[in-house]
Motif scaffolding. Sequence first.
Motif, short mmCIF file in Angstrom:
data_model
loop_
_atom_site.label_atom_id
_atom_site.label_comp_id
_atom_site.label_asym_id
_atom_site.label_seq_id
_atom_site.Cartn_x
_atom_site.Cartn_y
_atom_site.Cartn_z
N ALA A 10 -30.72 -1.50 17.31
CA ALA A 10 -32.10 -1.65 16.85
C ALA A 10 -32.83 -0.32 16.93
CB ALA A 10 -32.82 -2.70 17.69
N ALA A 11 -32.62 0.43 18.01
CA ALA A 11 -33.26 1.73 18.16
C ALA A 11 -32.81 2.69 17.05
CB ALA A 11 -32.94 2.32 19.53
N ASP A 12 -31.52 2.71 16.75
CA ASP A 12 -31.01 3.57 15.68
C ASP A 12 -31.63 3.19 14.34
OD1 ASP A 12 -29.43 4.88 17.52
OD2 ASP A 12 -27.57 3.84 16.96
N PHE A 13 -31.77 1.89 14.09
CA PHE A 13 -32.38 1.44 12.85
C PHE A 13 -33.83 1.92 12.75
CE2 PHE A 13 -34.86 -1.50 10.32
CZ PHE A 13 -34.12 -1.57 9.14
N ILE A 14 -34.58 1.77 13.83
CA ILE A 14 -35.98 2.20 13.85
C ILE A 14 -36.08 3.70 13.57
CG2 ILE A 14 -37.99 2.56 15.36
CD1 ILE A 14 -37.16 -0.13 16.73
N LEU A 15 -35.24 4.47 14.22
CA LEU A 15 -35.30 5.93 14.07
C LEU A 15 -34.86 6.39 12.68
CD1 LEU A 15 -34.02 6.93 17.61
CD2 LEU A 15 -36.37 7.18 16.70
N SER A 16 -34.05 5.57 12.00
CA SER A 16 -33.59 5.97 10.66
C SER A 16 -34.37 5.30 9.54
CB SER A 16 -32.09 5.64 10.52
OG SER A 16 -31.89 4.23 10.53
N ALA A 17 -35.32 4.44 9.87
CA ALA A 17 -36.10 3.75 8.84
C ALA A 17 -36.96 4.76 8.07
CB ALA A 17 -36.99 2.68 9.48
N PRO A 18 -37.02 4.61 6.75
CA PRO A 18 -37.86 5.52 5.95
C PRO A 18 -39.31 5.46 6.43
CG PRO A 18 -36.50 4.13 4.53
CD PRO A 18 -36.35 3.61 5.93
N GLN A 19 -39.91 6.61 6.61
CA GLN A 19 -41.28 6.69 7.10
C GLN A 19 -42.32 6.16 6.11
OE1 GLN A 19 -42.60 7.82 10.16
NE2 GLN A 19 -40.49 7.60 10.83
N ASP A 20 -41.96 6.09 4.84
CA ASP A 20 -42.92 5.69 3.82
C ASP A 20 -42.85 4.20 3.46
OD1 ASP A 20 -40.41 5.97 2.66
OD2 ASP A 20 -41.22 6.62 0.72
N ARG A 21 -42.07 3.45 4.23
CA ARG A 21 -41.92 2.01 3.94
C ARG A 21 -42.02 1.21 5.22
NH1 ARG A 21 -36.77 0.96 0.35
NH2 ARG A 21 -37.33 -1.04 1.23
N PRO A 22 -42.55 -0.02 5.11
CA PRO A 22 -42.55 -0.89 6.30
C PRO A 22 -41.12 -1.26 6.69
CG PRO A 22 -43.89 -1.80 4.52
CD PRO A 22 -43.17 -0.62 3.96
N PHE A 23 -40.93 -1.66 7.92
CA PHE A 23 -39.61 -2.10 8.37
C PHE A 23 -39.78 -3.30 9.28
CE2 PHE A 23 -41.02 0.61 11.77
CZ PHE A 23 -40.53 0.03 12.91
N ALA A 24 -38.69 -4.03 9.46
CA ALA A 24 -38.67 -5.16 10.39
C ALA A 24 -37.34 -5.10 11.14
CB ALA A 24 -38.80 -6.49 9.66
N VAL A 25 -37.40 -5.38 12.43
CA VAL A 25 -36.20 -5.41 13.27
C VAL A 25 -36.24 -6.69 14.09
CG1 VAL A 25 -34.96 -4.30 15.16
CG2 VAL A 25 -36.13 -2.90 13.46
N TRP A 26 -35.14 -7.39 14.14
CA TRP A 26 -34.97 -8.54 15.00
C TRP A 26 -33.89 -8.16 15.99
CZ3 TRP A 26 -37.03 -13.44 15.51
CH2 TRP A 26 -36.31 -14.34 16.29
N CYS A 27 -34.21 -8.19 17.27
CA CYS A 27 -33.23 -7.80 18.29
C CYS A 27 -33.18 -8.89 19.35
CB CYS A 27 -33.64 -6.46 18.89
SG CYS A 27 -32.46 -5.82 20.10
N SER A 28 -32.30 -9.83 19.18
CA SER A 28 -32.16 -10.94 20.13
C SER A 28 -31.20 -10.51 21.23
CB SER A 28 -31.63 -12.18 19.41
OG SER A 28 -31.51 -13.24 20.31
N LEU A 29 -31.76 -10.14 22.37
CA LEU A 29 -30.96 -9.59 23.46
C LEU A 29 -30.16 -10.65 24.21
CD1 LEU A 29 -33.58 -7.01 24.76
CD2 LEU A 29 -31.51 -6.56 23.43
N GLY A 30 -30.56 -11.89 24.12
CA GLY A 30 -29.77 -12.97 24.72
C GLY A 30 -29.90 -13.11 26.22
N GLY A 31 -30.64 -12.26 26.85
CA GLY A 31 -30.75 -12.36 28.30
C GLY A 31 -32.18 -12.58 28.72
N PRO A 32 -32.38 -13.07 29.88
CA PRO A 32 -31.33 -13.56 30.78
C PRO A 32 -30.91 -14.97 30.39
CG PRO A 32 -33.48 -13.73 31.83
CD PRO A 32 -33.71 -13.12 30.49
N HIS A 33 -29.67 -15.17 30.20
CA HIS A 33 -29.16 -16.46 29.76
C HIS A 33 -27.74 -16.63 30.25
CE1 HIS A 33 -28.38 -19.84 27.09
NE2 HIS A 33 -29.67 -19.87 26.83
N PRO A 34 -27.38 -17.83 30.68
CA PRO A 34 -25.99 -18.03 31.08
C PRO A 34 -25.04 -17.76 29.92
CG PRO A 34 -27.35 -19.85 31.82
CD PRO A 34 -28.19 -19.01 30.91
N PRO A 35 -23.89 -17.23 30.18
CA PRO A 35 -23.38 -16.89 31.51
C PRO A 35 -24.08 -15.63 32.02
CG PRO A 35 -21.80 -16.20 29.85
CD PRO A 35 -22.90 -16.94 29.12
#
Length: 173
Positions: free
Chosen positions: A6-31
């Motif tokens: 997600a961080a790489d995507f944000i840093l490489s997103a074109p500055q002249d366009r909006p962007f969206a990132v979904w980053c489902s980290l899954g924690g804290p969750h079993p296991p």
Amino acid sequence: VLSRNAADFILSAPQDRPFAVWCSLGGPHPPILVPEPYYSMFRSDEMQPPASFGEDAAGLPRSVWDGPGAQSVRDWTWERWAVAAAAYRGFVAFTDACFGVVLDALSASGRAGETVVVATCDHGEMLGAHNIYQKGVLYDESVHLPFVLVAPDIHPGRREQLASQVDLAPTLL
């Protein structure tokens, strides 16, 4: 890996366009699979049982006491719960660090001031409250969720009012 992607995507997103990132980290969750140093960050002997730990199960609804969240841990002592509670808190810290990777990239991109950031989860964790594990019950521990919203023109602060995630996507859009 997810937060770095997600961080790489944000840093490489074109500055002249909006962007969206979904980053489902899954924690804290079993296991509860927590890497070091986070797994050892909290000590089980420092964990305190919830006020409802050890209560008489006769007072609980049968659907709660017979549910999988109670059956699988029915014979657990607080010593065993404390190990789970410490690992869970380590997982929370690890998840927070992963979220920090994403926020650091957003800051480095120069777009933090114009970006909406939402961080939340789908359920709480019983961790021995009412002698139950996980979710699936309507106790505070299971339904009281963290919710962080950062956006332009929203003043920082803690809000105490009841909120719902039901219309989160259309509200943000």
